[in-house]
Motif scaffolding. Structure first.
Motif, short mmCIF file in Angstrom:
data_model
loop_
_atom_site.label_atom_id
_atom_site.label_comp_id
_atom_site.label_asym_id
_atom_site.label_seq_id
_atom_site.Cartn_x
_atom_site.Cartn_y
_atom_site.Cartn_z
N TYR A 1 0.86 -1.22 -0.06
CA TYR A 1 -0.05 0.22 0.07
C TYR A 1 0.76 1.16 0.07
CZ TYR A 1 -3.70 -3.31 1.30
OH TYR A 1 -4.82 -4.34 1.37
N ARG B 1 0.71 4.28 2.55
CA ARG B 1 0.50 4.08 3.90
C ARG B 1 1.87 3.75 4.38
NH1 ARG B 1 -4.53 1.09 6.30
NH2 ARG B 1 -3.62 1.63 8.15
N SER C 1 2.84 0.12 5.70
CA SER C 1 2.48 -1.06 4.73
C SER C 1 3.63 -2.02 4.72
CB SER C 1 2.27 -0.48 3.32
OG SER C 1 2.22 -1.31 2.38
#
Length: 340
Positions: free
Chosen positions: A16, A19, A22
């Motif tokens: 991700y 993020r 992640s």
């Protein structure tokens, strides 16, 4: 001017990208990724369609609907569901190193994974018990083993597999005491099932080593009795030149079948459950790629089951030929009528 650490962070691909918490994607060469996807897709298709062919054959042909074949059909259903509902998502997770479906679906996936794998193992044990009674106690076999008793056994197997797996995963009892470790290694995009020392021992013993020991003991007894039966039958044959050959052929066939059954079973499952039991005592040092490989070795047993319990028996071979030829002939007739 950027430091080397900042440069390395920017070069890491994340599951991700937006993020900070992640998980990083697994870095693999494109050729390796393609090869992994091809092999895993072939394995999934073989698992699904091989077991589906067994399910259709037993359901379609009444002479195959014996108690033994009902267990084989339920085993095929378990393996088919594993191939269709679990293995495709495991494939993406193994190749990409990312889980994109969230924590709840991860728990459902892990629960179904355990359910179908345990169900498959227990069905193999049921088949060994069925074969033991059929060969070692044939006079009472028909009284003991009926469609009703087999249906009850299959139902219990499915219920136990489902309740045990979902309870372990959703209760989190398998990870009690590992909260700090999980918090330390957790990242968004991961889907890993940890076992503490207690459940790292309980799970393998309950779902593999105990059924495996039962299977081994029963199949050794079956092999011993089968050899005695073959010897007795060969002595009744009047043709002296053929009797030893016939007996030897039966013994080789029985030994080959049992060797394949147990060999594939232990080859596929022993490494996975051994690592599951030992890894908690080694502070979880097993690399992710190694554990993934062991998981796919375990899945491979579900790919081999239709080959062992289906293609090795003449009754299934005839059923497969009829179904496949009728299907192909149906397509050819449809194409002929379309072009006519």
């Amino acid at each position: 001017m950027m430091t080397s650490n900042e440069t390395n962070t920017e070069n890491v691909l994340l599951c991700y990208p937006l993020r900070l918490d992640s998980c990083p994607k697994v870095q693999r060469l494109a050729v390796v990724k393609v090869a992994m996807y091809v092999l895993m897709v072939l394995m999934i298709l073989t698992t699904v369609f091989g077991n589906l062919l067994i399910i259709i054959s037993i359901s379609h042909f009444k002479h195959l609907q014996s108690p033994t074949h009902l267990i084989v059909r339920s085993l095929a259903a378990s393996d088919c569901l594993l191939g269709s509902l679990v293995m495709p998502y495991s494939m993406v997770r193994s190749v990409e190193g990312c889980w994109y479906l969230g924590d709840v679906v991860c728990k459902v996936h892990s629960s179904l994974d355990m359910t179908f794998c345990i169900s498959s193992l227990l069905h193999l044990s049921l088949i060994s018990v069925d074969r033991y009674w059929a060969i070692c106690d044939p006079f009472r076999y028909k009284m003991r083993v009926t469609n009703n008793t087999v249906t009850l056994s299959i139902t219990f197997t499915w219920l136990f597999s489902f309740l045990y797996s979902f309870y372990v995963v959703f209760s989190g009892i398998n990870a009690v005491g590992l909260e700090m470790l999980i918090l330390h290694v957790y990242c968004v995009g991961s889907c890993v099932l940890f076992f503490n020392k207690e459940w790292g021992i309980i799970c393998p013993i309950l779902t593999f080593f105990l059924p495996g020991t039962i299977m081994s003991s029963l199949y050794m007894k079956i092999f011993h009795v089968a050899r005695k039966h073959a010897k007795v039958m060969s002595e009744r044959v009047t043709a002296g030149g053929l009797k030893s050959q016939s007996s030897a052929h039966r013994e080789r066939k029985a030994a080959k079948t049992l060797a394949i059954v147990m060999g594939v079973f232990y080859f596929c499952w022993l490494p996975y459950f051994t690592v599951t039991a030992v890894d908690p005592f080694l502070n979880y040092l097993t690399p992710a790629d190694v554990f993934d490989a062991l998981v796919w070795f375990a899945y491979f047993n579900s790919t081999c089951n239709p080959l062992i319990y289906g293609f090795f028996y003449p009754c299934f071979q005839k059923a497969f030929k009829i179904l496949i030829s009728n299907y192909i002939c149906g397509i050819m007739d449809l194409n002929t009528s379309t072009f006519a």
